[in-house]
Write a protein that holds these residues in place. Structure first.
Motif, PDB file in Angstrom:
ATOM      1  N   GLY A 141       0.827  -1.206   0.000  1.00  0.00           N
ATOM      2  CA  GLY A 141       0.000   0.000   0.000  1.00  0.00           C
ATOM      3  C   GLY A 141       0.852   1.243   0.000  1.00  0.00           C
ATOM      4  O   GLY A 141       1.455   1.576  -1.002  1.00  0.00           O
ATOM      5  N   GLU A 142       0.873   1.924   1.132  1.00  0.00           N
ATOM      6  CA  GLU A 142       1.623   3.168   1.246  1.00  0.00           C
ATOM      7  C   GLU A 142       2.747   2.992   2.249  1.00  0.00           C
ATOM      8  O   GLU A 142       2.632   3.397   3.409  1.00  0.00           O
ATOM      9  N   PRO A 143       3.828   2.371   1.822  1.00  0.00           N
ATOM     10  CA  PRO A 143       4.865   2.015   2.799  1.00  0.00           C
ATOM     11  C   PRO A 143       5.687   3.200   3.322  1.00  0.00           C
ATOM     12  O   PRO A 143       6.204   3.142   4.426  1.00  0.00           O
ATOM     13  N   VAL A 144       5.801   4.264   2.512  1.00  0.00           N
ATOM     14  CA  VAL A 144       6.672   5.371   2.927  1.00  0.00           C
ATOM     15  C   VAL A 144       5.974   6.197   3.987  1.00  0.00           C
ATOM     16  O   VAL A 144       4.916   6.780   3.738  1.00  0.00           O
ATOM     17  N   ARG A 145       6.547   6.216   5.164  1.00  0.00           N
ATOM     18  CA  ARG A 145       5.945   7.002   6.233  1.00  0.00           C
ATOM     19  C   ARG A 145       6.520   8.408   6.261  1.00  0.00           C
ATOM     20  O   ARG A 145       5.806   9.367   6.562  1.00  0.00           O
ATOM     21  N   ARG A 146       7.812   8.524   5.992  1.00  0.00           N
ATOM     22  CA  ARG A 146       8.416   9.859   5.956  1.00  0.00           C
ATOM     23  C   ARG A 146       9.401   9.878   4.786  1.00  0.00           C
ATOM     24  O   ARG A 146      10.369   9.114   4.774  1.00  0.00           O
ATOM     25  N   ALA A 147       9.156  10.699   3.815  1.00  0.00           N
ATOM     26  CA  ALA A 147       9.960  10.700   2.593  1.00  0.00           C
ATOM     27  C   ALA A 147      11.228  11.538   2.738  1.00  0.00           C
ATOM     28  O   ALA A 147      12.149  11.424   1.947  1.00  0.00           O
ATOM     29  N   ARG A 148      11.241  12.426   3.743  1.00  0.00           N
ATOM     30  CA  ARG A 148      12.441  13.239   3.971  1.00  0.00           C
ATOM     31  C   ARG A 148      12.875  13.023   5.412  1.00  0.00           C
ATOM     32  O   ARG A 148      12.540  13.802   6.307  1.00  0.00           O
ATOM     33  N   LEU A 149      13.579  11.924   5.627  1.00  0.00           N
ATOM     34  CA  LEU A 149      13.884  11.468   6.982  1.00  0.00           C
ATOM     35  C   LEU A 149      15.148  12.108   7.530  1.00  0.00           C
ATOM     36  O   LEU A 149      15.169  12.628   8.641  1.00  0.00           O
ATOM     37  N   ALA A 150      16.225  12.040   6.735  1.00  0.00           N
ATOM     38  CA  ALA A 150      17.505  12.583   7.185  1.00  0.00           C
ATOM     39  C   ALA A 150      18.372  12.833   5.961  1.00  0.00           C
ATOM     40  O   ALA A 150      18.143  12.274   4.892  1.00  0.00           O
ATOM     41  N   LEU A 151      19.359  13.688   6.146  1.00  0.00           N
ATOM     42  CA  LEU A 151      20.329  13.976   5.082  1.00  0.00           C
ATOM     43  C   LEU A 151      21.552  13.085   5.308  1.00  0.00           C
ATOM     44  O   LEU A 151      21.983  12.901   6.456  1.00  0.00           O
ATOM     45  N   HIS A 152      22.102  12.545   4.217  1.00  0.00           N
ATOM     46  CA  HIS A 152      23.195  11.575   4.350  1.00  0.00           C
ATOM     47  C   HIS A 152      24.491  12.079   3.747  1.00  0.00           C
ATOM     48  O   HIS A 152      24.539  12.473   2.582  1.00  0.00           O
ATOM     49  N   VAL A 153      25.531  12.051   4.584  1.00  0.00           N
ATOM     50  CA  VAL A 153      26.844  12.584   4.214  1.00  0.00           C
ATOM     51  C   VAL A 153      27.884  11.503   4.445  1.00  0.00           C
ATOM     52  O   VAL A 153      27.784  10.731   5.409  1.00  0.00           O
ATOM     53  N   ARG A 154      28.883  11.440   3.571  1.00  0.00           N
ATOM     54  CA  ARG A 154      29.951  10.457   3.710  1.00  0.00           C
ATOM     55  C   ARG A 154      31.294  11.166   3.888  1.00  0.00           C
ATOM     56  O   ARG A 154      31.682  11.983   3.053  1.00  0.00           O
ATOM     57  N   ILE A 155      31.980  10.857   4.993  1.00  0.00           N
ATOM     58  CA  ILE A 155      33.356  11.320   5.168  1.00  0.00           C
ATOM     59  C   ILE A 155      34.239  10.086   5.294  1.00  0.00           C
ATOM     60  O   ILE A 155      34.104   9.309   6.243  1.00  0.00           O
ATOM     61  N   GLY A 156      35.129   9.892   4.324  1.00  0.00           N
ATOM     62  CA  GLY A 156      36.007   8.726   4.365  1.00  0.00           C
ATOM     63  C   GLY A 156      36.888   8.676   3.147  1.00  0.00           C
ATOM     64  O   GLY A 156      36.711   9.445   2.206  1.00  0.00           O
ATOM     65  N   ALA A 157      37.824   7.731   3.180  1.00  0.00           N
ATOM     66  CA  ALA A 157      38.831   7.683   2.130  1.00  0.00           C
ATOM     67  C   ALA A 157      38.242   7.355   0.771  1.00  0.00           C
ATOM     68  O   ALA A 157      38.801   7.712  -0.254  1.00  0.00           O
ATOM     69  N   ASP A 158      37.083   6.661   0.756  1.00  0.00           N
ATOM     70  CA  ASP A 158      36.551   6.255  -0.544  1.00  0.00           C
ATOM     71  C   ASP A 158      35.719   7.355  -1.194  1.00  0.00           C
ATOM     72  O   ASP A 158      35.212   7.168  -2.296  1.00  0.00           O
ATOM     73  N   ALA A 159      35.597   8.491  -0.545  1.00  0.00           N
ATOM     74  CA  ALA A 159      34.872   9.630  -1.110  1.00  0.00           C
ATOM     75  C   ALA A 159      33.476   9.243  -1.584  1.00  0.00           C
ATOM     76  O   ALA A 159      32.970   9.762  -2.562  1.00  0.00           O
ATOM     77  N   GLY A 160      32.886   8.277  -0.899  1.00  0.00           N
ATOM     78  CA  GLY A 160      31.527   7.912  -1.243  1.00  0.00           C
ATOM     79  C   GLY A 160      31.416   7.015  -2.455  1.00  0.00           C
ATOM     80  O   GLY A 160      30.326   6.690  -2.896  1.00  0.00           O
ATOM     81  N   SER A 161      32.551   6.568  -2.999  1.00  0.00           N
ATOM     82  CA  SER A 161      32.483   5.710  -4.173  1.00  0.00           C
ATOM     83  C   SER A 161      32.275   4.262  -3.767  1.00  0.00           C
ATOM     84  O   SER A 161      31.903   3.435  -4.579  1.00  0.00           O
ATOM     85  N   GLY A 162      32.514   3.972  -2.513  1.00  0.00           N
ATOM     86  CA  GLY A 162      32.390   2.607  -2.045  1.00  0.00           C
ATOM     87  C   GLY A 162      33.498   1.729  -2.560  1.00  0.00           C
ATOM     88  O   GLY A 162      33.448   0.516  -2.445  1.00  0.00           O
ATOM     89  N   GLU A 163      34.511   2.299  -3.158  1.00  0.00           N
ATOM     90  CA  GLU A 163      35.558   1.500  -3.787  1.00  0.00           C
ATOM     91  C   GLU A 163      36.937   1.974  -3.359  1.00  0.00           C
ATOM     92  O   GLU A 163      37.139   3.127  -3.040  1.00  0.00           O
ATOM     93  N   GLN A 164      37.863   1.050  -3.376  1.00  0.00           N
ATOM     94  CA  GLN A 164      39.268   1.381  -3.297  1.00  0.00           C
ATOM     95  C   GLN A 164      39.805   1.260  -4.718  1.00  0.00           C
ATOM     96  O   GLN A 164      39.316   0.445  -5.463  1.00  0.00           O
ATOM     97  N   PRO A 165      40.814   1.968  -5.150  1.00  0.00           N
ATOM     98  CA  PRO A 165      41.501   2.962  -4.347  1.00  0.00           C
ATOM     99  C   PRO A 165      40.670   4.232  -4.198  1.00  0.00           C
ATOM    100  O   PRO A 165      39.863   4.562  -5.041  1.00  0.00           O
ATOM    101  N   ALA A 166      40.924   4.883  -3.117  1.00  0.00           N
ATOM    102  CA  ALA A 166      40.221   6.123  -2.836  1.00  0.00           C
ATOM    103  C   ALA A 166      40.855   7.266  -3.607  1.00  0.00           C
ATOM    104  O   ALA A 166      41.908   7.131  -4.196  1.00  0.00           O
ATOM    105  N   ARG A 167      40.178   8.377  -3.594  1.00  0.00           N
ATOM    106  CA  ARG A 167      40.821   9.585  -4.089  1.00  0.00           C
ATOM    107  C   ARG A 167      41.658  10.134  -2.947  1.00  0.00           C
ATOM    108  O   ARG A 167      41.143  10.344  -1.855  1.00  0.00           O
TER     109      ARG A 167
END
Lengths: 399, 446
Positions: A141-167
């Motif tokens: 039915g209507e599964p989404v209860r809140r469409a704007r829940l939180a903002l997502h930020v990535r700090i890490g060596a992979d720069a959000g690519s999820g891969e090595q090698p990092a930038r």
């Protein structure tokens, strides 16, 4: 159109309500989509459906606080994977909503539900600012209860690519870019008119992104930082304090090293209890009892597999492993029920008390154990089918 | 929980665990009686007393003792006499299992941290690299090794990856501290040849490099040609020894066990046919996701199945995975083993067995724990060709075993003591210090 739902009484169970100790021999009364009452010796309404749960255990529906459920079918097939931004071409995508990519027919949902998960924060991935997560209940039915829940930020060596090698230098680049973004968002927030009439200096991202960043600055939107290295955690805590963000830390493989600082900042964490390997230079000091140590320091801990939607059914077992590694049992159960709901400000989820959302699971034994399973799952007061495609395949070849 | 007792019989009394020892693991040596001089001296003996034994060779034995002499199990039974000079460990009702065996591991060849400098598990330069050996890539300082051992694992089969149609040779290693893979090799264990079918080779070569193979039919055609070449190969022919063909020929001659990565039922059946053309058969299919669909054929062919308990969906050939796979295979009489393929899951092979057992029971299959423990002990031992030496608790077997804090099918159980060849290689209560050189001095200690 509202559907009238009969009352359901689950009787005689060991009930985890959200308090430290479970109630023995208790009844949970559901009316409509809400819990009507929880306790012993409750009077039952006439015509209530009664489920005799003597010897069984009832918990609130489990919540995966950092999930990709419904956003991917086959991880290795890019056309079946949603809400992932290109980390290099599109590193800032604050306006993206994971909810837009959610598929309520996704086959990842049924096994998760059979594993006792009734709600999830589904998260976007990729880049520095990946976008906004959504809260979904695993219900048709209507599964989404809140469409704007939180903002997502990535700090890490992979720069959000999820891969090595990092930038190289991704951590410092990311933090400096974040400061720039929040400065732009603050400027934009106070000068929308001048911006629209072209009298404001050029800003580094679109108005749509600035709007969302501004909501985070106003405290309307929590900001989840995916971060593991202890030094990065401290930098993020500084940034969150300066910008007065409602920060949440996710990952925190090295969190135990700075547990006191996280506790003092009052920032909750979402961590994987099984993340004990020095798998990257972001988590060289990963260890078995990270979540137990964080809890002991006074940090509010939610547990999650951090995005493995096909392994979501392991959530309860990861809590059991956290107990074996030293986390108190009540805290481990709270970490997959009450705490994730509180982190995102949904106080009627993850608990069983009068007025709470009727998301709950009946288990044939200890819910954290390996040899037990869910026998009934209710989401928003509706009992849902627990049969999965895997079950259908098994039956076909069982003959 | 009662403290586990340990100590020597020298003073005629038991010593309380930890009461005398603030030293580092393995602490057991500290309490050992002084070795007697002379070559005629009896090997040291160790009695594990009063445990619940999941033997993997028969029903569980409760309240039983296990006597180790030297490297091997000498006796199992109730009220075994403590030999003169023997060490004693009181199990206090704890559970004892054979050491767990992971038949499919990339520990050491894809070690921690997972960076490019450590990516040594695939020789991605040709789809046929039968001559490469995983042990030549294996880094014994991989910090994941000690965590696997802390999970009760005593032996692993290290394999090259699945980029190639023939990826190279695998080796069975004991998880002991060592300076090279050679020192860790399980004595006289056969080596294996790793083959792969399905998505990976065609992705790496066809999609990644625009060279053959780019399809499943291309994979089979290339392999058939190469096997024909190997069959025709003669040591004296050509310009010099072709190590690649020689290794493939050894495989066809049965000197190397064939361990074939293969997910889909249709591909496994065709692969059996292909191997039949060369009068060989695989020892086991690994990642055998759809093995449950051809359980009867695998049982009839005597081919093992190496599977996961709960992996599914992360690639398309894993789409039809079911958690009851192991249980369905066991019911059909297939030698089924659980594997990790992961530095994380290898730490919890006992939990994988528990999850697979529960999935079978939920599907209505009646299976015992005595059967399920074989999925991580006796059956992987057979798949690796070391079942005469380890995999069960039986007199004569090597004393590779784990003592658990609770029922090993419980999520709360932890290996408290792990022995290889009768020696303690892991002790949970010992002070925490990294065993790998890599983690030493990182500042990660408490």
């Amino acid at each position: 159109v509202s559907v009238w739902l009969a009352a359901v009484a689950i009787t005689g169970a060991t009930v985890y309500t959200g308090a430290a100790e479970p109630l023995e021999g208790a009844t949970v009364l559901i009316e409509g989509s809400r819990v009507q009452a929880v306790g012993r010796n409750l009077g039952l309404p006439r015509n209530a459906r009664v489920i005799d749960a003597r010897g069984a255990v009832v918990t609130p529906g489990l919540i995966d606080a950092f999930s990709r459920l419904g956003l991917e079918e086959v991880v290795g097939e890019s056309t079946s994977v949603e809400a992932v931004a290109d980390p290099l071409a599109d590193p800032v995508r604050a306006a993206l909503r994971a909810a837009d990519g959610f598929d309520p027919l996704s086959l990842t949902l049924a096994p998760a539900r059979a594993g006792g998960i009734t709600s999830a924060a589904i998260v976007p991935l990729g880049g520095l600012v990946a976008g906004q997560s959504a809260w979904v209940d695993l219900v048709p039915g209507e599964p989404v209860r809140r469409a704007r829940l939180a903002l997502h930020v990535r700090i890490g060596a992979d720069a959000g690519s999820g891969e090595q090698p990092a930038r190289p230098g991704a951590r410092a680049l990311g933090l400096s870019r974040l400061r720039e973004l929040f400065a732009d968002a603050r400027l934009y927030r106070g000068n929308r008119g001048p911006y629209l009439s072209g009298r404001l200096r050029e800003l580094s991202v679109s108005a749509a992104d600035l709007d969302v960043l501004g909501r985070a600055l106003a405290g309307e939107l929590p900001v989840v930082f995916r971060v593991d290295r202890s030094a990065d955690i401290l930098r993020v805590l500084e940034l969150a304090e300066r910008e007065r963000l409602r920060a949440v830390l996710a990952g925190v493989a090295e969190g135990w090293l700075v547990a006191q600082r996280i506790a003092k900042a009052g920032v909750p964490v979402i961590a994987d209890a099984l993340d004990n390997l020095p798998a990257s230079f972001d988590k060289l000091r990963a260890r078995d009892d990270n979540v137990a140590l964080l809890h002991a320091a006074g940090v509010r801990v939610a547990l999650s597999g951090l995005g493995d939607s096909h392994f979501a059914p392991r959530l309860r077992h990861s809590a059991g492993n956290a107990v074996a590694a030293g986390m108190p049992r009540a805290a481990a159960i709270a970490a997959i029920t009450r705490v994730p709901a509180q982190i995102f400000g949904l106080d009627d989820a993850g608990v069983l008390r009068a007025g709470a959302q009727a998301n709950l699971v009946i288990w044939n034994g200890d819910p954290l154990e390996l040899g037990t399973w869910a026998t009934h799952v209710f989401v928003r007061g509706r009992e849902l089918e627990l049969d999965t495609r895997q079950d259908a395949l098994t039956r076909r070849y069982l003959r | 929980m009662p403290a586990m007792l340990r100590g020597g019989e020298v003073a005629g009394a038991l010593l309380l665990w930890g009461a005398f020892c603030a030293c580092s693991a393995p602490a057991l040596q500290a309490a050992a009686p002084a070795p007697a001089a002379g070559p005629e001296a009896e090997p040291r003996a160790l009695l594990l007393r009063g445990g619940n034994l999941l033997t993997a060779s028969g029903p569980a034995l409760e309240g039983a003792d296990l006597l180790i002499r030297g490297e091997r199990i000498e006796a199992i039974g109730r009220n075994l006499a403590l030999p003169r000079g023997a060490e004693l460990i009181e199990l206090g009702g704890r559970w004892l299992t054979p050491g767990l065996i992971d038949p499919h591991s990339h520990l050491g060849v894809y070690p921690m941290p997972m960076v490019a400098a450590h990516a040594d598990g695939n020789e991605v330069s040709d789809p046929f690299t039968a001559d490469v050996r995983a042990l030549d890539s294996f880094w014994p300082q991989d910090p994941a090794i000690e965590r696997a051992r802390a999970g009760g694992v005593t032996a692993i089969h290290v394999l090259p990856g699945s980029a190639n149609l023939v990826g190279g040779q695998g080796a069975t290693l004991r998880l002991i501290d060592a300076r090279s893979a050679r020192e860790m090799e399980f004595p006289d264990a056969p080596h294996s040849m790793k083959l792969a079918c399905g998505e990976n080779p065609k992705r790496v070569y066809g999609e990644g490099r625009h060279v053959a193979p780019s399809s499943r039919m291309g994979e089979v055609a290339l392999l058939r040609q190469r096997l024909e070449d190997a069959r025709a190969w003669k040591p004296e022919s050509g310009k010099g020894p072709d190590l690649e063909l020689r290794a493939l020929r050894q495989m066809l001659d049965g000197e190397l066990l064939i361990q074939n990565h293969c997910y889909r039922a249709d591909e496994m059946l065709l692969r059996l046919e292909l191997f039949g053309e060369f009068d060989v058969r695989p020892r086991a299919f690994h990642h055998a996701t759809e093995a449950y669909k051809i359980a009867g054929e695998l049982a009839a062919a005597g081919v093992g199945a190496v599977v996961w308990a709960d992996w599914w969906g992360i690639k398309l050939e894993l789409w039809d995975a079911v958690p009851a796979n192991a249980a369905l295979l066991a019911r059909a009489g297939v030698r089924v083993a659980l594997h990790s393929d992961s530095p994380y899951d290898v730490q919890r092979l006992n939990q994988q067995a528990a999850v697979a057992l529960a999935a079978g029971r939920r599907a209505g299959l009646e299976l015992s724990r005595d059967e399920a423990i074989r999925w991580v002990t006796a059956n992987p031992a057979w798949i690796l060709g070391i079942d005469g030496e380890v995999g069960t608790l039986e007199p004569g077997k090597r004393a590779d075993l784990a003592v658990w804090s609770a029922d090993p099918f419980s999520v709360y159980a932890r290996a408290e003591l792990v022995l290889i060849d009768g020696r303690v290689v892991y002790e949970r209560r010992a002070p925490r210090e990294p065993r790998s050189d890599f983690e030493l001095g990182l500042g990660g200690e408490p």
